[in-house]
Design a protein around this motif. Structure first.
Motif, PDB file in Angstrom:
ATOM      1  N   LEU A   1       0.852  -1.181   0.000  1.00 34.28           N
ATOM      2  CA  LEU A   1       0.000   0.000   0.000  1.00 34.28           C
ATOM      3  C   LEU A   1       0.897   1.242   0.000  1.00 34.28           C
ATOM      4  O   LEU A   1       1.602   1.512   0.974  1.00 34.28           O
ATOM      5  N   VAL A   2       0.837   1.976  -1.085  1.00 42.46           N
ATOM      6  CA  VAL A   2       1.758   3.085  -1.301  1.00 42.46           C
ATOM      7  C   VAL A   2       1.631   4.159  -0.228  1.00 42.46           C
ATOM      8  O   VAL A   2       2.628   4.705   0.256  1.00 42.46           O
ATOM      9  N   ALA A   3       0.414   4.480   0.168  1.00 41.12           N
ATOM     10  CA  ALA A   3       0.192   5.580   1.109  1.00 41.12           C
ATOM     11  C   ALA A   3       0.878   5.349   2.446  1.00 41.12           C
ATOM     12  O   ALA A   3       1.203   6.315   3.160  1.00 41.12           O
ATOM     13  N   GLU A   4       1.114   4.084   2.799  1.00 45.16           N
ATOM     14  CA  GLU A   4       1.716   3.785   4.104  1.00 45.16           C
ATOM     15  C   GLU A   4       3.234   3.884   4.086  1.00 45.16           C
ATOM     16  O   GLU A   4       3.870   3.896   5.143  1.00 45.16           O
ATOM     17  N   LEU A   5       3.838   3.925   2.919  1.00 39.15           N
ATOM     18  CA  LEU A   5       5.302   3.911   2.848  1.00 39.15           C
ATOM     19  C   LEU A   5       5.941   5.083   3.592  1.00 39.15           C
ATOM     20  O   LEU A   5       6.820   4.864   4.445  1.00 39.15           O
ATOM     21  N   PRO A   6       5.555   6.336   3.321  1.00 46.76           N
ATOM     22  CA  PRO A   6       6.209   7.438   4.051  1.00 46.76           C
ATOM     23  C   PRO A   6       5.845   7.456   5.526  1.00 46.76           C
ATOM     24  O   PRO A   6       6.674   7.844   6.368  1.00 46.76           O
ATOM     25  N   ARG A   7       4.639   7.034   5.857  1.00 44.81           N
ATOM     26  CA  ARG A   7       4.213   7.034   7.263  1.00 44.81           C
ATOM     27  C   ARG A   7       5.042   6.053   8.084  1.00 44.81           C
ATOM     28  O   ARG A   7       5.547   6.387   9.163  1.00 44.81           O
ATOM     29  N   ARG A   8       5.194   4.851   7.571  1.00 51.19           N
ATOM     30  CA  ARG A   8       5.951   3.841   8.320  1.00 51.19           C
ATOM     31  C   ARG A   8       7.445   4.154   8.319  1.00 51.19           C
ATOM     32  O   ARG A   8       8.158   3.807   9.269  1.00 51.19           O
ATOM     33  N   THR A   9       7.938   4.789   7.281  1.00 53.44           N
ATOM     34  CA  THR A   9       9.344   5.197   7.261  1.00 53.44           C
ATOM     35  C   THR A   9       9.604   6.252   8.328  1.00 53.44           C
ATOM     36  O   THR A   9      10.620   6.203   9.041  1.00 53.44           O
ATOM     37  N   ALA A  10       8.677   7.201   8.464  1.00 57.21           N
ATOM     38  CA  ALA A  10       8.815   8.230   9.502  1.00 57.21           C
ATOM     39  C   ALA A  10       8.778   7.613  10.891  1.00 57.21           C
ATOM     40  O   ALA A  10       9.504   8.036  11.803  1.00 57.21           O
ATOM     41  N   LEU A  11       7.943   6.602  11.076  1.00 53.80           N
ATOM     42  CA  LEU A  11       7.881   5.919  12.372  1.00 53.80           C
ATOM     43  C   LEU A  11       9.207   5.242  12.689  1.00 53.80           C
ATOM     44  O   LEU A  11       9.692   5.310  13.827  1.00 53.80           O
ATOM     45  N   LEU A  12       9.816   4.607  11.701  1.00 50.94           N
ATOM     46  CA  LEU A  12      11.097   3.944  11.937  1.00 50.94           C
ATOM     47  C   LEU A  12      12.169   4.953  12.315  1.00 50.94           C
ATOM     48  O   LEU A  12      12.972   4.717  13.227  1.00 50.94           O
ATOM     49  N   THR A  13      12.205   6.084  11.628  1.00 47.70           N
ATOM     50  CA  THR A  13      13.156   7.133  11.986  1.00 47.70           C
ATOM     51  C   THR A  13      12.981   7.559  13.439  1.00 47.70           C
ATOM     52  O   THR A  13      13.954   7.681  14.197  1.00 47.70           O
ATOM     53  N   ALA A  14      11.724   7.762  13.830  1.00 47.58           N
ATOM     54  CA  ALA A  14      11.436   8.186  15.203  1.00 47.58           C
ATOM     55  C   ALA A  14      11.845   7.116  16.210  1.00 47.58           C
ATOM     56  O   ALA A  14      12.352   7.430  17.301  1.00 47.58           O
ATOM     57  N   LEU A  15      11.644   5.861  15.866  1.00 42.81           N
ATOM     58  CA  LEU A  15      12.015   4.767  16.761  1.00 42.81           C
ATOM     59  C   LEU A  15      13.518   4.728  17.004  1.00 42.81           C
ATOM     60  O   LEU A  15      13.980   4.616  18.154  1.00 42.81           O
ATOM     61  N   VAL A  16      14.282   4.784  15.931  1.00 44.30           N
ATOM     62  CA  VAL A  16      15.740   4.741  16.083  1.00 44.30           C
ATOM     63  C   VAL A  16      16.220   5.938  16.898  1.00 44.30           C
ATOM     64  O   VAL A  16      17.047   5.803  17.817  1.00 44.30           O
ATOM     65  N   GLU A  17      15.697   7.104  16.581  1.00 44.66           N
ATOM     66  CA  GLU A  17      16.104   8.314  17.291  1.00 44.66           C
ATOM     67  C   GLU A  17      15.756   8.221  18.768  1.00 44.66           C
ATOM     68  O   GLU A  17      16.535   8.638  19.637  1.00 44.66           O
ATOM     69  N   ALA A  18      14.590   7.647  19.079  1.00 43.23           N
ATOM     70  CA  ALA A  18      14.170   7.526  20.475  1.00 43.23           C
ATOM     71  C   ALA A  18      15.087   6.595  21.259  1.00 43.23           C
ATOM     72  O   ALA A  18      15.453   6.883  22.403  1.00 43.23           O
ATOM     73  N   VAL A  19      15.470   5.475  20.656  1.00 41.58           N
ATOM     74  CA  VAL A  19      16.371   4.548  21.356  1.00 41.58           C
ATOM     75  C   VAL A  19      17.731   5.198  21.561  1.00 41.58           C
ATOM     76  O   VAL A  19      18.328   5.098  22.652  1.00 41.58           O
ATOM     77  N   LEU A  20      18.233   5.875  20.556  1.00 41.26           N
ATOM     78  CA  LEU A  20      19.541   6.521  20.688  1.00 41.26           C
ATOM     79  C   LEU A  20      19.535   7.617  21.747  1.00 41.26           C
ATOM     80  O   LEU A  20      20.549   7.864  22.403  1.00 41.26           O
ATOM     81  N   SER A  21      18.365   8.249  21.937  1.00 37.46           N
ATOM     82  CA  SER A  21      18.272   9.320  22.934  1.00 37.46           C
ATOM     83  C   SER A  21      17.914   8.801  24.317  1.00 37.46           C
ATOM     84  O   SER A  21      17.844   9.569  25.283  1.00 37.46           O
ATOM     85  N   GLY A  22      17.664   7.490  24.429  1.00 34.30           N
ATOM     86  CA  GLY A  22      17.388   6.892  25.727  1.00 34.30           C
ATOM     87  C   GLY A  22      15.953   6.957  26.164  1.00 34.30           C
ATOM     88  O   GLY A  22      15.643   6.746  27.342  1.00 34.30           O
ATOM     89  N   ARG A  23      15.017   7.214  25.243  1.00 29.67           N
ATOM     90  CA  ARG A  23      13.604   7.278  25.627  1.00 29.67           C
ATOM     91  C   ARG A  23      13.089   5.888  25.949  1.00 29.67           C
ATOM     92  O   ARG A  23      13.219   4.959  25.150  1.00 29.67           O
TER      93      ARG A  23
END
Length: 377
Positions: free
Chosen positions: A346-368
């Motif tokens: 589903l094309v519409a979900e591609l940018p949404r899920r990519t943004a979520l992955l970015t946020a996840l990695v950033e959160a772990v690196l920041s210790g959230r």
């Protein structure tokens, strides 16, 4: 939410989908690895390491001088044979992307590279892209486990479960061969002098299926089998392959013990069992906190609450969870039809899920910290 560029995502997915990469075709995998490397080089600004194991190419990017804290795990091989593009061409129509391997998991691989490219700081992140996941990762398991040890989180870019649910629990997989030896004889002149390996195999198949426990979700499935050489000869040999799935290690061990204890039924027959555990289970405890974090971030990003799923299929996330490393799976494309004619994204979900992955990695690196509630059990 800083939304990734959809056109760029689609262009890179097309590049990978139209570069066929069957798991056992090392020349095709080499071409695919080169395409993955080119995309990663452009997005991440650095060359990957090429890791070759028994002719199978894998790619690795490591960022920062210290030990890895986050591992992004993907694969570039597919189950589709060469030439599949002729019958299943790449295309996008009415918001649905199709093509061999698009869902499992070339879209997820592209998403991982784009998600990492959006991070202002990548130190502590490793990306590992393997080339043999679809055949059980025989050449990459050691690499996967080496990269995962000591990490705070492993994010697996396998496709989502139905409806976009994250895969928070996976069955473990065991694979076996039951080989039967008998004695050949002329099936018309003196069948009584033979020991029919085919008949013995039938007894063994009935015995192994009794080891299944549907109430506990444990399956023991005979798959490929063969016996005999000619129509007028008592079979001297027979073999069956078994696929075993279980939710927990105790069940894997119970079935393993039962298979090792198989005994011949016919006088003079011999039974040999080989194989064992291929992937340990990915149990809910491995995903709980990371799912809670992902759900919280999804709400913050306006993506709504996430769902968690338990699935029978396994992935390389089973290996990392088996080490005790927190692992969250199914973060790749939303769609369906893995390994099937209707494979789609589903094309519409591609940018949404990519943004979520970015946020996840950033959160772990920041210790959230994450929350552990809401994981499927």
């Amino acid at each position: 939410m800083n939304t990734p560029d959809l056109g760029a995502l689609l262009a890179d997915i097309e590049t990978l989908v139209t570069c066929e990469s069957p798991s056992k075709d090392h020349e095709a995998l080499a071409r695919s690895a080169a395409e993955v490397a080119a995309i990663g080089r452009r997005l991440l600004g650095t060359e990957p390491e090429y890791l070759l194991t028994e002719g199978c190419p894998h790619l690795r990017w490591r960022f920062g001088p210290g030990p890895a804290r986050v591992l992004l795990l993907a694969h570039h091989d597919t189950v589709w044979p060469a030439g599949s593009l002729l019958t299943h061409p790449y295309g996008v129509h009415e918001g649905v992307l199709r093509g061999p391997g698009c869902f499992d998991m070339k879209a997820g691989l592209v998403m991982a590279l784009h998600a990492l490219a959006a991070l202002p700081e990548r130190a502590g992140v490793t990306v590992l892209v393997t080339g043999d996941e679809e055949i059980g990762s025989p050449r990459s398991r050691v690499l996967i486990e080496e990269e995962a040890r000591g990490c705070e989180a492993v994010f697996v870019l396998e496709a989502s479960a139905d409806g976009g649910a994250l895969k928070c629990r996976r069955k473990g997989v065991s694979q076996y061969r039951v080989e039967v030896g008998g004695r050949a004889a002329h099936s018309g002149l003196e069948p009584e002098k033979g020991v029919n390996a085919g008949v013995e195999l039938a007894h063994q198949i009935l015995a192994v299926t009794e080891l299944a426990d549907p109430a506990r979700g444990t399956s023991v499935v005979p798959t490929v089998l063969s016996a005999g050489t000619t129509v007028n000869t008592v079979p001297a040999a027979a073999v069956v392959a078994l696929d075993v799935r279980a939710w927990d290690l105790a069940e894997q061990q119970r079935v393993d013990a039962g298979l090792r204890a198989l005994c011949p039924v016919l006088p003079g027959a011999r039974v040999r069992v080989t194989g064992g555990v291929n992937r340990p289970p990915l149990e809910a405890a491995a995903s709980g906190a990371l799912f809670g974090l992902a759900d919280s971030l999804a709400r913050d990003l306006g993506l709504g609450p996430l769902a968690a799923a338990a699935v029978g299929g396994a992935s390389d996330g089973n290996f990392t969870a088996g080490l005790g490393v927190p692992t969250l799976d199914g973060l790749g494309a939303v769609g369906g039809g893995a390994h099937a004619d209707d494979e789609h994204v589903l094309v519409a979900e591609l940018p949404r899920r990519t943004a979520l992955l970015t946020a996840l990695v950033e959160a772990v690196l920041s210790g959230r910290p994450g929350r552990s509630e809401g994981v499927a059990r």
